[in-house]
Design an enzyme around this catalytic site. Structure first.
Site, PDB file in Angstrom:
ATOM      1  N   CYS A  45     -19.361  32.809   0.058  1.00 54.40           N
ATOM      2  CA  CYS A  45     -18.630  33.954   0.598  1.00 54.40           C
ATOM      3  C   CYS A  45     -17.298  33.969  -0.118  1.00 54.40           C
ATOM      4  O   CYS A  45     -16.417  33.164   0.177  1.00 54.40           O
ATOM      5  CB  CYS A  45     -18.430  33.820   2.109  1.00 54.40           C
ATOM      6  SG  CYS A  45     -17.297  35.068   2.772  1.00 54.40           S
ATOM      7  N   CYS A  60     -14.100  35.272   2.313  1.00 58.09           N
ATOM      8  CA  CYS A  60     -13.566  34.381   3.350  1.00 58.09           C
ATOM      9  C   CYS A  60     -14.433  33.135   3.314  1.00 58.09           C
ATOM     10  O   CYS A  60     -14.425  32.440   2.296  1.00 58.09           O
ATOM     11  CB  CYS A  60     -13.463  35.056   4.712  1.00 58.09           C
ATOM     12  SG  CYS A  60     -14.879  36.005   5.274  1.00 58.09           S
ATOM     13  N   SER A  61     -15.198  32.849   4.354  1.00 56.42           N
ATOM     14  CA  SER A  61     -16.051  31.658   4.314  1.00 56.42           C
ATOM     15  C   SER A  61     -17.275  31.844   5.195  1.00 56.42           C
ATOM     16  O   SER A  61     -17.686  30.925   5.893  1.00 56.42           O
ATOM     17  CB  SER A  61     -15.265  30.426   4.752  1.00 56.42           C
ATOM     18  OG  SER A  61     -14.144  30.212   3.928  1.00 56.42           O
ATOM     19  N   CYS A  62     -17.866  33.054   5.165  1.00 54.69           N
ATOM     20  CA  CYS A  62     -19.031  33.334   6.000  1.00 54.69           C
ATOM     21  C   CYS A  62     -20.134  32.340   5.677  1.00 54.69           C
ATOM     22  O   CYS A  62     -20.341  31.975   4.523  1.00 54.69           O
ATOM     23  CB  CYS A  62     -19.515  34.765   5.753  1.00 54.69           C
ATOM     24  SG  CYS A  62     -18.298  35.998   6.250  1.00 54.69           S
TER      25      CYS A  62
END
Lengths: 221, 194, 221, 194
Positions: free
Chosen positions: D99, D102-104
């Site tokens: 991702c 962000c950090s999905c």
């Protein structure tokens, strides 16, 4: 390199903050950082492209958190170490531990005055004809080199018009790595604001970018 | 940046004394560099160029044809002005100069760049929203005035010749030069009205 | 927004650093930051898109210098203040100074367990037919909104192939500003590595990006 | 960040006690959330999904058709797994999930993401140079294996079904699940050899 230094078009940095009656320097140490960079730069064995590349190679968070002269200080320290003029032990100690390499002699006042007056022209003779002419449409290539480049990300893949042909200039992408000057034709390419930023952007603006010949490819209509 | 680092002023002092000790720099040379940019090379040189171009059509033509040479006529030459190009504002075209990749600036005619010129805010915004930048400087141009931005991505340095203000017909070159602000030669301002 | 959070394709961050036997949390405070975000998120009056947008709107140097849970902490503080749940004076004092607005009641353990098990599905019915079909070539638009968007910069202006059609989903660009869910068709678009990064890049790679319908335009061949 | 800020642990403590005092959170609920992700929801769920798909062709078909439902069959469902898609590695095609914005991450099947997954280094490099990322993990794939990167830019979450290692023909589902590492389900690693 696609670094945080390549900030054309970014959001999030807020409004521009002009300063009334801004002094030329805000702190005494800034004067010394400027002067040290100019004085050592002449004998260090690097060049202006390498200096820029060293500064833009600082850790991204450091680059963004540092003022201009802080970036110049950190860049100079890194160059001095990389080029063997200063050891990290000497930087930490603030004292000479190793003898300097031969031939690295300080510039005198007179030499510096002459150096500043002459500058360091980067135009060079090029023996091939210019590939593009004024009025021609070109596309800035989609390149993403890991090393130094002067083609900003926002212009890549975009179509513009050759506006000025400046002649041959030192190619920064190789010069920054001390791989030679390999001079190339340098052009000013004018891009419309809508080409760069999309149909929703201000149609009354344009941005002219100075581009080396190998950054560009012809566009057929 | 890290917690173990010296305050920056001490760090610079330590570096300077190390470089002096190693024989790489002469303190007198450092002083001369600083003196040059504090007292000699500054925007008064660019203002002289602009004022001369306003009153002298032949000089204006030389400036537009080869700004490096024309600036040298008034003593503005050398480092970070080796390849100068002058761009002239008209009633319906404004110019703004930026360096998005670092902070390239025409030192020979403007001196050292102001902090805002080197700021991420300016470098990021000038190419995307020059009209918004002008607002940050309190300058509003009619939408009929197009804005041309020059990103100094190579070794060419740009000097803006701002529009000569109305009501300055009888003024001398020296009087006119006082109307030519630094910002008007970057393109984030206009020349002062008399 | 073209923010530093949009880092696909950037250089300068070094190699990836896997950690052997990495713990789920490294510090106790990280556990509390996670839990606070999840617990307050349900009653705060914002949504996941607004949370993301708040985090990416941190000052760029702060964003890059902060760890993941630090970013979550700063984002949560900003959301609490913006939505009137907490005053900056309360944050500074670490104590309640103003009475809470009515109806903001803590979730119970059972409610939270049920909430985590159900999640927060973002699929929504859309009443228009899908504009694109699997196999169709599309171009990601060159958009540069100042607000939240989920179209990464590296894909803009690039051509790819529709690979999956996921149905209707909440549109983050409006939802982040609390301007409504305005659901749209969501697609997976597959771009070749050379389309994204130029002819010098690895021809054996591709990147699939999930794109909302208004991020895309048809390409005619 | 600024020098006047409290150490972060104290800052979090202060925020928590403020939010409790204002009645927005219940400490027992916070503890339950942490317990859930420390002890219940983790990569063992994804490993169970993958092992089942390796041994059960009908389950594999259900997983590829609707991973959200198929994962729920083994109890993996809920937050950050509401819209799951499984992508299956083959001998000549590798998958990697990232991702960039962000950090999905697919929490329901993998738990909370590791630090490197959230790092700028990974987010920046995975889409531009996935083969270089694999090198960072000590994994080298033949150039005949193409690499497909999935950037989780919307609400769909991706689970990689890694290649089943050779020499595992007789193994049980439970034995196989132990070979399925978290990294192999992100695509920065391969399943372990027995």
């Amino acid at each position: 390199m696609n670094g945080v230094h390549d900030m054309g078009g970014m959001h999030g940095f807020g409004t521009v903050q002009p300063e009334t009656d801004e002094p030329i320097f805000h702190e005494r140490w800034e004067t010394r950082v400027l002067a040290l960079n100019l004085a050592v730069g002449r004998i260090g064995g690097w060049n202006i492209d390498r200096s820029r590349h060293t500064r833009e190679s600082l850790p991204p968070a450091t680059y963004l958190a540092s003022s201009y002269y802080e970036i110049w200080l950190r860049g100079l320290e890194n160059l001095l170490v990389k080029h063997g003029l200063v050891g990290t032990d000497e930087l930490a100690a603030g004292k000479m531990i190793h003898l300097p390499p031969p031939g690295k002699t300080a510039m005198t006042v007179d030499q510096m005055v002459e150096g500043l007056r002459k500058g360091g022209p980067c135009n060079r003779e090029v023996h091939t004809p210019a590939m593009f002419e004024v009025g021609q449409m070109v596309r800035a290539k989609n390149i993403n080199p890991s090393g130094h480049t002067r083609l900003p990300r926002y212009a890549r893949g975009k179509i513009g018009e050759i506006e000025l042909v400046h002649g041959g200039f030192v190619f920064p992408d190789t010069n920054a790595d001390l791989e030679g000057e390999h001079p190339q034709w340098c052009y000013t390419v004018r891009f419309t604001g809508t080409e760069l930023w999309g149909p929703d952007s201000d149609p009354t603006t344009s941005v002219s970018v100075d581009c080396f010949e190998t950054y560009l490819e012809p566009v057929e209509y | 940046m890290s917690d173990t680092e010296l305050p920056i002023a001490l760090r610079v002092e330590a570096l300077e004394s190390l470089l002096i000790e190693k024989g790489y720099v002469d303190p007198a040379t450092l002083d001369k560099i600083i003196d040059t940019y504090e007292n000699e090379v500054g925007p008064q040189l660019g203002a002289a160029v602009v004022a001369k171009a306003w009153v002298d059509p032949a000089y204006r033509a030389r400036l537009l044809a080869d700004a490096t040479k024309a600036a040298a006529e008034v003593g503005a030459e050398g480092r970070q002005g080796e390849h100068l190009v002058a761009v002239e504002a008209t009633a319906d075209q404004h110019h703004m100069v930026v360096c998005t990749l670092c902070s390239c600036y025409p030192w020979t005619v403007l001196g050292l760049p102001p902090t805002w010129y080197k700021s991420p805010a300016y470098r990021a915004k000038a190419v995307r929203d020059p009209r918004g930048v002008l607002e940050d400087f309190g300058v509003s141009l009619p939408t009929t005035t197009s804005i041309r931005v020059w990103d100094s991505s190579a070794e060419i340095r740009y000097l803006v010749i701002p529009l000569r203000p109305e009501g300055t017909e009888g003024m001398s070159e020296a009087q006119l030069a006082r109307l030519v602000t630094r910002d008007s030669m970057i393109g984030t301002g206009l020349a002062l009205r008399p």
